[in-house]
Every structure is written in C-alpha cells, then in structure tokens.
Scaffold this active site. Structure first.
Site, short mmCIF file in Angstrom:
data_model
loop_
_atom_site.label_atom_id
_atom_site.label_comp_id
_atom_site.label_asym_id
_atom_site.label_seq_id
_atom_site.Cartn_x
_atom_site.Cartn_y
_atom_site.Cartn_z
N ARG A 35 -40.20 7.93 34.15
CA ARG A 35 -41.14 8.95 33.69
C ARG A 35 -42.55 8.39 33.51
O ARG A 35 -43.52 9.13 33.61
CB ARG A 35 -40.64 9.57 32.38
CG ARG A 35 -39.47 10.49 32.63
CD ARG A 35 -38.95 11.07 31.35
NE ARG A 35 -38.13 12.23 31.64
CZ ARG A 35 -37.37 12.84 30.74
NH1 ARG A 35 -37.34 12.38 29.50
NH2 ARG A 35 -36.65 13.88 31.08
N LYS A 198 -20.11 21.90 31.90
CA LYS A 198 -19.85 23.29 31.54
C LYS A 198 -20.43 24.28 32.54
O LYS A 198 -21.59 24.17 32.95
CB LYS A 198 -20.50 23.58 30.21
CG LYS A 198 -19.81 22.91 29.03
CD LYS A 198 -20.51 23.44 27.87
CE LYS A 198 -20.30 23.07 26.53
NZ LYS A 198 -21.44 23.52 25.73
N GLY A 354 -31.79 14.81 34.66
CA GLY A 354 -30.66 14.62 33.74
C GLY A 354 -29.60 13.73 34.33
O GLY A 354 -29.88 12.67 34.89
N GLY A 377 -33.65 20.37 32.12
CA GLY A 377 -33.72 21.78 31.71
C GLY A 377 -34.85 22.54 32.38
O GLY A 377 -34.68 23.71 32.76
#
Ligand code: AMP
Length: 396
Positions: A35, A198, A354, A377
């Site tokens: 980053r 999920k 992620g 996200g």
C-alpha cells in the site's frame, strides 16, 4: 476523470489521503508495504512538479484516542527509504504542530501526519474536523482506494473545501480504470471466480456478475451452502443455513441467463480445522459426518483450471480453500497458476484485494497477473454498482 495529470503542483502544498494501513509485526516492522509503494507514483509526481506533500492516513483500529501501536511514526523510516529523502512527521493530524509543520514545508518536502483515527471525528465524517484538515494544504488529492467506500472526514467530507482543487491520485485512477475494464469492457470469455468463507458477503456481487460473465466459478467455504441446498451431505463444513434458498435461486438465475456456473464436485476434507488434521478426498455431496471440506479437490481443480485458462477476462475474489494452512492451499494455488497462464496468453486478470491478494502474494505471483487491487471492500462495493463516497466527492 479529474486526475493529478491535469495540474502542476509547482509551489503548492498537496494534501494527499493515502491508505497506509499496512500490517506491522510486534516490533513495528512492516510485513507488507504494497500500500505504501502503490502511493509512490502520486507522491513523486507532486514532488517532481515542485510541490510539497502532506500525507494523511489511518492505521489499524484505534479506539478513538492515541495508541502507540497505531502511530504512523513507525512508517517514517521505511517511507523515507522508499522516497530517498527524509520524511517529516507531525505528532498530531490537526492542531498547532500540524499547522506549524505544514506551514513550514518547502517544495520537494514530505510531511506525514499522525493517524487520522486517533480522532473519532474521522470515521464519523465530522465536517469541523475535515475543515481543520483542509486548512493544511492548497490542493486535495485522494489516492486511498482501500477506504473509498467510507464517507469519512478525510476520504469524502473534506473534498467540499476544495471545490476547484480536488483530484484523484494515480492509484485511485488505476483502480477505477481496471474495475471499469472488467465491469464494462470485458473481452470474452469472461470468468469470475468467487471464493472465501461466506456467500452472504458476496450475494450482491454474484447477482450482478450473472448479467456480465460467461462462467462463474464458486469455491471456498461458500460452496458448501450450495452443495447442501442441492441436497448434498456436507458433514461439518461451513454452511449458512439461512442462505440455502438463495443458493438455489442463484443456481436457477445462472441457468436462465445462460451462465456456466461451476461448483466444486470434490473437496479435500479434514476431521479438524487444523493443519495437523487427518485429511482425505470426498465428493462434495457426500462428506461424512465429523468431516469438513477445507479445499477444492483434484477433479474441481482440473475443471476450474480449464475454464480459467480459456478466459480472456478474469475477476477473482476469495480463496478456494483455507490457503493459510499448507494442507489446504493446493486449490487456491492451482487457480492462481491458471490465472497466471491465462494472463500469459493475453487475458486481463483483476485480483480483488483482501484474502485473494494475500494468496497471490503468498505464492509470489503478484507480478504475474494483470492487476492486484489494494481495495477489498471498496472493490466489492464498486463492482456491486454502488457509488463510492470517496469517488463521488471528487466527481461532484
Ligand atoms: P473472505 O474474507 O470471505 O474472502 O474469506 C476468506 C477466508 O475464507 C480465508 O481466511 C479462508 O481461510 C477461508 N476459507 C476458504 N475456504 C474455506 C473453507 N472451505 N472452510 C472454511 N474457511 C474457508
């Protein structure tokens, strides 16, 4: 798109929101500086123009006040190395020290402000706090794609104080261009690979992708909800009982839209969620009681790889198994290899941030895919079709 290419920063102070939320070990060594390196082109352009750079970021999740372990001062030595010059540091992101150090900053110099989230006003999107930050610079640049889905003071609210002087940095611009390329300019065949724990986190994206892709591959923990919904025995594998109906709906939707939906046919199963577990191979609809699926099996690997290798556009979000444990990394590694092969053959491959980015990094393949997003996200929300507050604030 309003990017920093459209202006010269000569004699100006640029207030740049970056995402320096990097992982640190217990001795404050940076374990992954992606980053930080991703923000260098923007910083260097401003310096080269003859401007000064004031960097602001968050780090970790402080509880609303200063905490040494979340201080951005730990990043100063490495950032100075990366830039080849000493970076100044202000112990506070607002207040007298920040004002004084920002005021004294000369062309070609870089100042890093202390963690924005030491003030709860940052995440609340407080206008007064944003205004105080805004006073530190002449031009606002947002290069923090990882937090673009948040309407925080420094990512969105602040932009109103720079009505004619707000721009996207190079990282933001690249992230948006690559996401657009996949969403609205995909060369066919277009394959999306979804994985992770999920299905509930990714429903909206899966639904949207069904209108866009030729093939949709589903692996990881979420695949067992689909297996159970179709009447399979899944032992003690991960399942979302309240999403069984939805899984069947998605299967039907894929059929009606002519999307080739691929679910795993076999799994690596374990008697325990551990790298020391006993393991075996089972059909996905016949996992014995007491066993759980923790990776896709060899047949699934072969089938998925064939489709991935034949694709011209690939979007990958979420690992195929518990890749953090060596015993269950094979499926994710094989899919990563297939993505690399497709890329070598001319495909465009976008890896969601992620865990997928972590997996690609673990296998040392980051440089062999087309683009690894810095946003987890944020990328998901953009792909779902949501307007990101950080993007809107610049565009408005
Ligand atoms: P997500 O954040 O939803 O992308 O999920 C990523 C996590 O899912 C990783 O930490 C994986 O270890 C985990 N995961 C992948 N496959 C499975 C599985 N079959 N069972 C349990 N966890 C899994």
């Amino acid at each position: 798109m309003k990017t920093i290419d459209q202006i010269s920063f000569a004699g100006k102070k640029a207030l740049v929101r970056v995402d320096f939320n990097v992982p640190l070990d217990k001795d404050y060594n940076i374990t992954d500086d992606n980053r930080m390196t991703a923000a260098l082109p923007t910083i260097n352009k401003i310096l080269k123009d003859g401007g000064a750079v004031i960097l602001m970021s968050h780090l970790g999740r402080p509880k609303g006040g200063p905490e040494d372990k979340f201080s951005l001062k730990h990043l100063v030595p490495h950032l100075s190395d990366l830039l080849g010059q000493q970076v100044e540091f202000a112990d506070d992101c607002i207040g007298p020290e920040a004002v004084e150090k920002a005021g004294a900053l000369q062309s070609g110099e870089v100042l890093l402000l202390e963690n924005l989230r030491f003030y709860k006003e940052e995440e609340k999107g407080d206008v007064g706090f944003a205004e105080k930050l805004s006073k530190l610079g002449d031009i606002y640049v947002n290069d923090a794609f990882g937090t673009a889905h948040r309407a925080h003071a420094s990512t969105a609210v602040i932009a109103q104080f720079f009505p004619n002087a707000k721009y996207f940095g190079y990282l933001m611009a690249a992230e948006l261009a690559n996401a657009e390329k996949v969403l609205n300019g995909a060369v066919r065949p277009f394959t999306a690979i979804m994985g992770g724990a999920k299905v509930s986190d990714k429903i909206e994206l899966i639904e949207r992708l069904l209108d866009k892709v030729d093939s949709l591959i589903i692996g990881g923990g979420m695949a067992y909800t689909f297996a159970k919904a179709q009447g399979g025995k899944i032992g003690k594998s991960l399942v979302e009982e309240d999403k069984l109906g939805l899984a069947l709906e998605l299967i039907d939707k894929a059929k009606s839209k002519g999307v080739n939906l691929l679910l795993p046919t076999d799994s690596i199963v374990a008697d325990n969620f551990s790298n020391d577990a006993n393991t075996g191979i089972a059909q996905n609809n016949a996992i014995e009681d007491g066993w759980m699926g923790l990776d896709i099996g060899p047949d699934s690997i072969a089938e998925f790889s064939k489709v991935v290798e034949g694709s011209k556009t690939i979007l990958w979000n979420g690992p195929m198994g518990v890749f953090e444990m060596e015993k269950f990394e094979k499926g994710t590694k094989a899919i990563a290899d297939a993505v690399v092969k497709a890329t070598e053959n001319g495909a465009f491959s976008l890896i969601g941030g992620g865990d997928s980015a972590a997996a690609v990094a673990k296998f040392n393949l980051t440089d062999d895919v087309s683009y690894v997003s810095t946003g987890g996200g944020a990328l998901l929300e953009y792909m779902e079709g949501k307007e990101l507050p950080g993007v809107k604030a610049i565009n408005d």
